[in-house]
Design an enzyme around this catalytic site. Structure first.
Site, PDB file in Angstrom:
ATOM      1  N   CYS A 183       5.205  16.383  58.915  1.00 48.33           N
ATOM      2  CA  CYS A 183       3.785  16.608  59.186  1.00 48.33           C
ATOM      3  C   CYS A 183       3.015  15.293  59.255  1.00 48.33           C
ATOM      4  CB  CYS A 183       3.191  17.537  58.138  1.00 48.33           C
ATOM      5  SG  CYS A 183       3.898  19.197  58.198  1.00 48.33           S
ATOM      6  N   ASP A 229       8.403  22.924  52.737  1.00 45.66           N
ATOM      7  CA  ASP A 229       7.381  23.273  51.751  1.00 45.66           C
ATOM      8  C   ASP A 229       6.225  24.046  52.367  1.00 45.66           C
ATOM      9  OD1 ASP A 229       8.993  21.802  50.094  1.00 45.66           O
ATOM     10  OD2 ASP A 229       7.332  20.812  49.073  1.00 45.66           O
ATOM     11  N   SER A 243       0.560  19.497  47.155  1.00 45.28           N
ATOM     12  CA  SER A 243       1.094  19.026  48.417  1.00 45.28           C
ATOM     13  C   SER A 243       0.480  17.673  48.733  1.00 45.28           C
ATOM     14  CB  SER A 243       0.743  20.024  49.521  1.00 45.28           C
ATOM     15  OG  SER A 243       0.849  19.426  50.789  1.00 45.28           O
ATOM     16  N   LYS A 299      11.497  17.128  49.776  1.00 44.54           N
ATOM     17  CA  LYS A 299      12.444  16.983  48.671  1.00 44.54           C
ATOM     18  C   LYS A 299      13.764  16.374  49.113  1.00 44.54           C
ATOM     19  CE  LYS A 299       9.247  18.839  46.411  1.00 44.54           C
ATOM     20  NZ  LYS A 299       8.410  18.997  47.610  1.00 44.54           N
ATOM     21  N   CYS A 326      12.036  15.311  55.108  1.00 47.19           N
ATOM     22  CA  CYS A 326      10.916  16.017  54.486  1.00 47.19           C
ATOM     23  C   CYS A 326      10.916  15.951  52.965  1.00 47.19           C
ATOM     24  CB  CYS A 326      10.847  17.439  55.015  1.00 47.19           C
ATOM     25  SG  CYS A 326      10.231  17.479  56.721  1.00 47.19           S
ATOM     26  N   GLU A 348       3.690  23.748  44.402  1.00 42.34           N
ATOM     27  CA  GLU A 348       2.565  23.015  44.972  1.00 42.34           C
ATOM     28  C   GLU A 348       1.362  23.941  45.082  1.00 42.34           C
ATOM     29  OE1 GLU A 348       3.754  21.292  48.676  1.00 42.34           O
ATOM     30  OE2 GLU A 348       4.746  19.608  47.704  1.00 42.34           O
TER      31      GLU A 348
END
Length: 615
Positions: A195, A81, A517, A124, A122, A491
């Site tokens: 992240c 993303d 996000s 999705k 991550c 997002e």
């Protein structure tokens, strides 16, 4: 006793051809009759959260085969993303969730697999695999790639922690020098893994623990740490245990729909609210509940949001704590332990790590557990060495964080706030509700009245923010970015980041039928339902309209009369085929995205397919 699904393709003379093909994959004579365990791996070199997963499937496979099973690995796609953000690539992110779910179903059912291991990480990918697992309802366990280490760098002689959002904000802030911006960019994402803050990926991986479908530490143990290797090995052993319990012992509690039942969904949402998780988790939990045939809705989320305090504050809601700090404080089990003591959990829920959640907490909640191995497990920390390799370090904190008064995880008495980290708002702008991540909203912004500044797309909003159109007191309205209208429900991290970079992060609000996000903070209200393209009121807002937001009252209101609102709706309907479409927006939409939009529902339904249209 349930029969192995795989027997369909391995037993009987008429399956000679299928057995010949199984043999060509390495299956031996003495393997036939063993359970076939599918391993769905999401390795890709495009995504830092997945770049280290290449060998993880075979690691799990080895444990499965040692325990008496046959392991067969396949791959799914994975969209980053962050890399897809801010351009047309983001249109594909949410739709990829449905493709992932379908691809897992296709592979498992086509090859008659008996059970499933989901290696995800991550945004999705975990939701897509979760939807598939609950749709298939065969024994399953999740094991993720783990979070990235937080970035660290020195600016003005001060050591600071960083993440992806800091790089985005600095890159758009003219007050930040080129040298500092580059230093932040180079330091923000130092290792493999998802992240480092409580963004969507980490939120979802934490929620699989609360749902009972993954092992303790799954959501918080760093991707780089050697201890994470054991999670993969144990996942292989546990899936064989679950498989045996179901197929040999007819133990229905080994099935995901009996583990992730209504009470488990309440536990997961309670955790999400307590830790201020990404607002995207609402979308994904609603979608997963539909696949599980669990009657869990926005009303349940609204009810829980009024009861659950905010016990864990993590980036992007604070720069002080990242996932490595959550792990040091006991991870998901530490938060669940405090929720349990507050009487806010169903601790009798089934769990893959034990007979029920109460048993798992007794062992893994460091506030009550005396198990030295558990305390050592949660002492696993960062090395501070850039790497793309899993299990590459074995650094440890000197001690775990059991400060429940002023630490990363708090008791109910010492909560960051008695209001949880997510809230459902409703009103004439959002008749079916919308979501705000209150964990990232300053208290002074919990009530906000402003003037609408309307944009028909995220791109136009970004141009307006960077071009100085948006001023203090504005409510930025971005519409036709919902699941159907985008299509794909983009997002809005860049608009919120740019508001921050312009010093407007606490001086403006943003509402959208798109989403945010997990890295978003500020008064950002998303998932407005119904969306503009589905006839939602957000399509009828005009620039200059007064919008009133009241988080404590859970309300959002377009301050015009019912008569005026009805007149605007009538005028819109009079446009015929051009009604409920963005004015002047030029956007190339592929056939793949058009197909997605054709069946997409609004966010209050999880943006899943409207199956009533399928006959």
């Amino acid at each position: 006793m349930p029969k192995l699904r795989s027997a369909t393709s391995t037993e009987g003379r008429n399956m000679a051809g299928a057995r010949a093909l199984w043999r060509a994959t390495g299956v031996k004579d003495n393997d036939f009759g063993k359970p076939i365990i599918a391993i769905s791996n999401s390795f890709t070199q495009f995504v830092p959260g997945h770049v280290h997963l290449k060998d993880m499937g075979q690691l799990v496979a080895g444990a499965i085969e040692e325990a008496g099973g046959i392991a067969k690995e396949f791959n799914t796609i994975a969209v980053d993303d962050g890399i897809a953000m801010g351009h047309g690539g983001m249109l594909y992110s949410l739709p990829s969730r449905e493709l992932i779910a379908d691809s897992v179903e296709y592979m498992v059912n086509a090859h008659c697999a008996d059970a499933l291991v989901c290696i995800s990480n991550c945004d999705k990918i975990t939701p897509g695999m979760l939807m598939a697992a609950l749709r298939l309802n065969i024994p399953v366990i999740f094991v993720s790639g783990g979070p990235m280490e937080a970035g660290k760098t020195k600016l003005s002689d001060k050591l600071i922690k960083l993440d992806l959002v800091d790089a985005m904000v600095a890159g758009a802030d003219d007050r930040v020098s080129d040298a500092d911006s580059e230093q932040i960019e180079r330091s923000a994402c130092p290792t493999c893994g998802s992240c480092s803050g409580m963004f969507t990926a980490n939120s979802m991986n934490c929620l699989t623990e609360a749902l009972g479908l993954s092992l303790p530490g799954n959501g918080s143990m760093l991707a780089t740490h050697a201890d994470r290797r054991e999670l993969f090995l144990e996942a292989g052993r546990r899936i064989m245990d679950l498989t045996t319990r179901y197929y040999r012992d007819d133990d229905q509690s080994a099935l995901p729909r009996n583990i992730a039942n209504f009470n488990a969904f309440e536990n997961a949402m309670t955790l999400d609210i307590a830790m201020g998780g990404s607002s995207n988790t609402v979308l994904h939990l609603l979608a997963a509940a539909i696949e599980a045939e669990v009657d869990f809705s926005m009303d349940d989320i609204d009810r829980l949001s009024r009861l659950v305090p905010h016990l864990c504050k993590v980036a992007p809601s604070t720069p002080k704590y990242h996932m490595e700090d959550v792990h040091r404080a006991g991870g998901v089990m530490g938060i669940l332990g405090e929720l349990d003591r507050a009487g806010l959990l169903h601790n009798d829920a089934y769990h893959v790590a034990g007979s029920n959640l109460a048993e798992v907490l007794a062992k893994y909640d460091i506030a009550q557990s005396k198990d030295e191995a558990v305390h050592k497990f949660f002492s696993a920390g960062p090395a501070g060495i850039p790497t793309t390799k899993a299990f590459s370090q074995d650094c440890r904190w000197d001690s775990v964080d059991i400060d429940r008064e002023a630490g990363c995880i708090r008791t109910r008495e010492f909560a960051f706030s008695q209001e949880g980290g997510l809230a459902v708002l409703s009103g004439n702008v959002a008749l079916d509700g919308c979501i705000v991540k209150t964990a990232g909203v300053e208290v002074e912004n919990h009530t906000f009245i402003g003037s609408a500044r309307v944009y028909e797309s995220q791109d136009d909003a970004v141009a307006g923010i960077l071009g100085g159109e948006v001023v203090e007191g504005d409510v930025v309205v971005i519409r036709y970015e919902g699941p159907k209208g985008g299509p794909g429900m983009q997002e809005m991290l860049y608009p919120t980041s740019y508001l921050k970079s312009r010093g407007l992060g606490t001086k403006c609000a943003l509402i959208t039928d798109g989403r945010f996000s997990g890295g978003t903070s500020g008064l950002s209200i998303g998932h407005v339902s119904p969306e503009a393209a589905a006839g939602g009121t957000i399509a009828l807002v005009n620039t200059g309209d007064r919008i009133e937001i009241d988080i404590p009252a859970r309300s959002i209101k377009l301050a015009i009369s019912d008569v005026e609102l009805a007149a605007r709706r009538t005028a819109m309907e009079a446009l015929g085929k051009d009604a409920w479409k963005p004015v002047g927006r030029v956007r190339q939409v592929s056939m793949a995205l058009k197909a997605y939009a054709l069946l997409a529902t609004s966010a209050d339904k999880g943006a899943v397919r409207d199956t009533s249209k399928l006959g």
